[in-house]
Design a protein around this motif. Structure first.
Motif, PDB file in Angstrom:
ATOM      1  N   ILE A 119     -10.648  50.332  33.881  1.00 39.12           N
ATOM      2  CA  ILE A 119     -10.084  49.445  35.071  1.00 39.12           C
ATOM      3  C   ILE A 119      -9.143  50.227  35.801  1.00 39.12           C
ATOM      4  O   ILE A 119      -8.047  49.506  35.867  1.00 39.12           O
ATOM      5  CB  ILE A 119      -9.642  47.971  34.584  1.00 39.12           C
ATOM      6  CG1 ILE A 119     -10.513  47.629  33.263  1.00 39.12           C
ATOM      7  CG2 ILE A 119      -9.534  46.916  35.574  1.00 39.12           C
ATOM      8  CD1 ILE A 119      -9.950  46.292  32.618  1.00 39.12           C
ATOM      9  N   TYR A 170     -17.528  46.893  39.782  1.00 37.50           N
ATOM     10  CA  TYR A 170     -17.101  46.061  38.764  1.00 37.50           C
ATOM     11  C   TYR A 170     -17.469  44.692  39.091  1.00 37.50           C
ATOM     12  O   TYR A 170     -17.839  44.364  40.288  1.00 37.50           O
ATOM     13  CB  TYR A 170     -15.451  46.159  39.125  1.00 37.50           C
ATOM     14  CG  TYR A 170     -14.607  47.290  39.107  1.00 37.50           C
ATOM     15  CD1 TYR A 170     -14.139  47.781  38.154  1.00 37.50           C
ATOM     16  CD2 TYR A 170     -14.661  48.320  40.167  1.00 37.50           C
ATOM     17  CE1 TYR A 170     -13.414  49.001  38.001  1.00 37.50           C
ATOM     18  CE2 TYR A 170     -13.971  49.593  40.023  1.00 37.50           C
ATOM     19  CZ  TYR A 170     -13.354  49.983  39.076  1.00 37.50           C
ATOM     20  OH  TYR A 170     -12.691  50.998  38.839  1.00 37.50           O
ATOM     21  N   GLN A 305     -10.838  40.907  20.943  1.00 32.72           N
ATOM     22  CA  GLN A 305     -10.664  41.919  21.927  1.00 32.72           C
ATOM     23  C   GLN A 305     -10.788  41.083  23.263  1.00 32.72           C
ATOM     24  O   GLN A 305     -11.595  40.302  23.486  1.00 32.72           O
ATOM     25  CB  GLN A 305     -11.694  42.817  21.902  1.00 32.72           C
ATOM     26  CG  GLN A 305     -12.269  43.707  23.174  1.00 32.72           C
ATOM     27  CD  GLN A 305     -11.128  44.430  23.774  1.00 32.72           C
ATOM     28  OE1 GLN A 305     -10.364  44.139  24.500  1.00 32.72           O
ATOM     29  NE2 GLN A 305     -11.391  45.827  23.256  1.00 32.72           N
ATOM     30  N   PHE A 307     -10.963  41.944  26.357  1.00 31.48           N
ATOM     31  CA  PHE A 307     -12.169  42.492  27.449  1.00 31.48           C
ATOM     32  C   PHE A 307     -13.038  42.676  27.184  1.00 31.48           C
ATOM     33  O   PHE A 307     -13.978  43.840  27.460  1.00 31.48           O
ATOM     34  CB  PHE A 307     -11.103  43.566  28.228  1.00 31.48           C
ATOM     35  CG  PHE A 307      -9.783  43.538  28.749  1.00 31.48           C
ATOM     36  CD1 PHE A 307      -9.783  42.639  29.576  1.00 31.48           C
ATOM     37  CD2 PHE A 307      -8.687  44.349  28.316  1.00 31.48           C
ATOM     38  CE1 PHE A 307      -8.476  42.308  30.141  1.00 31.48           C
ATOM     39  CE2 PHE A 307      -7.590  44.085  28.797  1.00 31.48           C
ATOM     40  CZ  PHE A 307      -7.470  43.123  29.866  1.00 31.48           C
ATOM     41  N   THR A 309     -17.126  42.108  27.100  1.00 32.12           N
ATOM     42  CA  THR A 309     -18.084  41.649  28.098  1.00 32.12           C
ATOM     43  C   THR A 309     -18.616  40.298  27.783  1.00 32.12           C
ATOM     44  O   THR A 309     -18.778  39.387  28.653  1.00 32.12           O
ATOM     45  CB  THR A 309     -19.314  42.895  28.341  1.00 32.12           C
ATOM     46  OG1 THR A 309     -18.649  43.879  28.891  1.00 32.12           O
ATOM     47  CG2 THR A 309     -20.057  42.053  29.418  1.00 32.12           C
ATOM     48  N   PHE A 312     -16.446  37.361  28.357  1.00 30.58           N
ATOM     49  CA  PHE A 312     -16.535  36.889  29.717  1.00 30.58           C
ATOM     50  C   PHE A 312     -17.799  36.127  30.241  1.00 30.58           C
ATOM     51  O   PHE A 312     -17.599  35.202  31.064  1.00 30.58           O
ATOM     52  CB  PHE A 312     -16.158  38.031  30.898  1.00 30.58           C
ATOM     53  CG  PHE A 312     -14.811  38.525  30.685  1.00 30.58           C
ATOM     54  CD1 PHE A 312     -13.780  37.888  30.973  1.00 30.58           C
ATOM     55  CD2 PHE A 312     -14.662  40.000  30.562  1.00 30.58           C
ATOM     56  CE1 PHE A 312     -12.431  38.696  30.786  1.00 30.58           C
ATOM     57  CE2 PHE A 312     -13.425  40.477  30.252  1.00 30.58           C
ATOM     58  CZ  PHE A 312     -12.506  39.946  30.601  1.00 30.58           C
ATOM     59  N   SER A 330      -6.045  47.423  24.812  1.00 32.52           N
ATOM     60  CA  SER A 330      -4.918  46.813  25.306  1.00 32.52           C
ATOM     61  C   SER A 330      -3.702  47.292  24.686  1.00 32.52           C
ATOM     62  O   SER A 330      -2.627  47.491  25.372  1.00 32.52           O
ATOM     63  CB  SER A 330      -4.916  45.438  25.292  1.00 32.52           C
ATOM     64  OG  SER A 330      -6.107  44.849  26.219  1.00 32.52           O
ATOM     65  N   HIS A 337      -4.497  47.114  30.341  1.00 34.60           N
ATOM     66  CA  HIS A 337      -4.159  45.553  29.835  1.00 34.60           C
ATOM     67  C   HIS A 337      -3.702  44.945  31.245  1.00 34.60           C
ATOM     68  O   HIS A 337      -4.301  43.721  31.626  1.00 34.60           O
ATOM     69  CB  HIS A 337      -3.066  45.454  28.648  1.00 34.60           C
ATOM     70  CG  HIS A 337      -3.035  43.846  28.442  1.00 34.60           C
ATOM     71  ND1 HIS A 337      -3.884  43.341  27.512  1.00 34.60           N
ATOM     72  CD2 HIS A 337      -2.017  43.192  28.656  1.00 34.60           C
ATOM     73  CE1 HIS A 337      -3.524  42.073  27.426  1.00 34.60           C
ATOM     74  NE2 HIS A 337      -2.315  42.077  27.787  1.00 34.60           N
ATOM     75  N   GLY A 340      -6.765  44.539  33.734  1.00 38.44           N
ATOM     76  CA  GLY A 340      -7.463  43.646  33.173  1.00 38.44           C
ATOM     77  C   GLY A 340      -7.056  42.120  33.338  1.00 38.44           C
ATOM     78  O   GLY A 340      -8.122  41.379  33.503  1.00 38.44           O
ATOM     79  N   HIS A 344      -9.912  40.173  35.439  1.00 29.84           N
ATOM     80  CA  HIS A 344     -10.750  39.921  35.096  1.00 29.84           C
ATOM     81  C   HIS A 344     -10.435  38.092  34.541  1.00 29.84           C
ATOM     82  O   HIS A 344     -11.432  37.251  34.509  1.00 29.84           O
ATOM     83  CB  HIS A 344     -11.122  40.376  33.490  1.00 29.84           C
ATOM     84  CG  HIS A 344     -11.967  41.770  33.692  1.00 29.84           C
ATOM     85  ND1 HIS A 344     -11.165  42.705  34.425  1.00 29.84           N
ATOM     86  CD2 HIS A 344     -13.125  42.037  33.516  1.00 29.84           C
ATOM     87  CE1 HIS A 344     -12.084  43.803  34.494  1.00 29.84           C
ATOM     88  NE2 HIS A 344     -13.531  43.157  33.881  1.00 29.84           N
TER      89      HIS A 344
END
Length: 399
Positions: A119, A170, A305, A307, A309, A312, A330, A337, A340, A344
């Motif tokens: 990121i 992204y 975690q 972040f 995928t 999300f 992070s 972190h 993100g 996100h």
């Protein structure tokens, strides 16, 4: 460029070993016309697990030669590396081979793109307090850490130079301060958001996968290898396994069907604990197709975690996700972190739980409306982004 021209764009995706890299590509291609002309290359082991059930043309690769042969045969307009930053780190290619691949693609006139799991903070990686190679500190102490940092600086510099001209893609809107002038593109695939009817059909498919209490609401626990190592270093392997088992037992005792997906070391231990429990599912290996079904069926999901995928993909569908920890990335790299969270989570911060504390089952399920509202807000922002079709149409138009 017309929609028809966009749909005729030929795409080649070179995927690393991370489950999340494949996940974001499948999210991008879900129900998109582009998928019909896409080819996915997976490392051999990943191909054997996932490849035949993806619904998109897929082949294994084991070398630079395999990738270049696929480029020759498929003649892609755009080659997407997921991720160019990790192919060398995971020893799928050497840094020199990564440079050769990028050079060859440029000579062929292919557009080049890469994902960016850092990121915008890859250049800050040498600042992270990375663990030294096993055994190194015992013999060399701080000198081993210094050598590792120097090697990381060289690696980062070389990879950045190779990928500086690649379009960084992204799945969210990004504002990356200090990330230089690297070309960036964003997208949103609204077709990934499931209807009530699709979720009901998915539920029936998952029920067929699980013997025993198929009517029980499913709670999904997911941990990756690096995060498992971090948690075991923090608590000790035995104690961490005990806490996970306690939370799963609570879910079971409250009439839920806990499903745990993680590395073999912990799944083997959990399987012994729950050997006589048909209402528990524990998986060390899981194809993408099966995992996605379980992901979108679970009433609640828990991660170590923030972040991830797949996390999300649940959140944007309005499905509850709780976190026991920010995750190893992070904790090792604070700028990542920060970036993100801004890009996100879009103003709806992660919801944390304490792994050492018993579940408040009713309280967790009472959060469902919060997650639906947060998803609506996030999708309103994401809807401003190009669709995958529009993203690649713009890339081709820039030739």
């Amino acid at each position: 460029m017309t929609d028809a021209a966009s749909s005729s764009t030929r795409l080649l995706f070179v995927i690393d070993n991370d489950f999340g890299a494949l996940g974001v590509v499948m999210y991008m291609l879900h129900h998109q016309p582009l998928a019909a002309r896409a080819l996915i290359l997976l490392p051999r082991r990943a191909y054997e697990l996932h490849g035949r059930g993806l619904g998109v043309a897929c082949r294994p690769y084991e070398s630079l030669g395999d990738i270049l042969a696929a480029v020759e045969a498929h003649a892609p307009d755009v080659v997407c590396l997921y991720s160019g930053y990790l192919l060398a780190a995971q020893r799928l290619l050497s840094v020199g081979e990564l440079g050769e691949l990028v050079h060859t693609l440029g000579e062929r006139g292919c557009r080049l793109a890469t994902s960016d799991p850092y990121i915008g903070t890859f250049r800050r990686l040498p600042e992270a307090d990375l663990p030294a190679p096993r055994g190194a500190l015992r013999h060399f102490g701080p000198a081993a850490k210094l050598l590792q940092k120097k090697a990381m600086q060289r690696h980062v510099r070389r990879v950045e130079e190779i990928l500086e001209g690649a379009t960084h893609i992204y799945p969210v809107e990004v504002e990356l301060r200090g990330a230089g002038r690297t070309p960036r593109a964003t997208f949103f695939n609204p077709l990934y958001v499931r209807s009530e009817g699709e979720l009901r059909a998915n539920h029936a498919a998952v029920a067929a996968l699980s013997p025993g209490r198929t009517d029980a609401p499913r709670w999904l626990f997911v941990i990756a290898q690096f995060d498992l190592e971090f948690q075991e270093a923090r608590y000790g392997a035995q104690r961490f396994g005990d806490m996970v088992a306690q939370r799963m037992r609570e879910a079971l005792d409250h009439g839920r069907h806990p499903t745990f997906v993680g590395p073999a070391a912990i799944t083997q231990a959990l399987s012994r604990r729950f050997a006589d429990e048909p209402g528990v599912t524990i998986l060390a290996t899981c194809s993408f197709n099966e995992f996605e079904r379980r992901l979108l069926d679970a009433q609640v999901a828990f991660y170590w975690q923030v972040f991830s995928t797949s996390g999300f993909l649940r959140l944007w569908n309005g499905l509850p996700v709780f976190f026991f920890d920010p995750g190893h990335n992070s904790r090792l790299l604070a700028p990542m972190h920060t970036n993100g969270l801004e890009s996100h989570f879009m103003g709806n911060p992660p919801t944390y739980l304490d792994i050492e504390m018993p579940f408040d089952v009713a309280g967790l399920e009472a959060h469902e409306e919060h997650f639906r509202k947060a998803a609506r807000e996030s999708r309103e922002r994401l809807a401003r982004l190009p669709t995958p079709e529009e993203l690649f149409a713009t890339m081709i138009a820039k030739r």
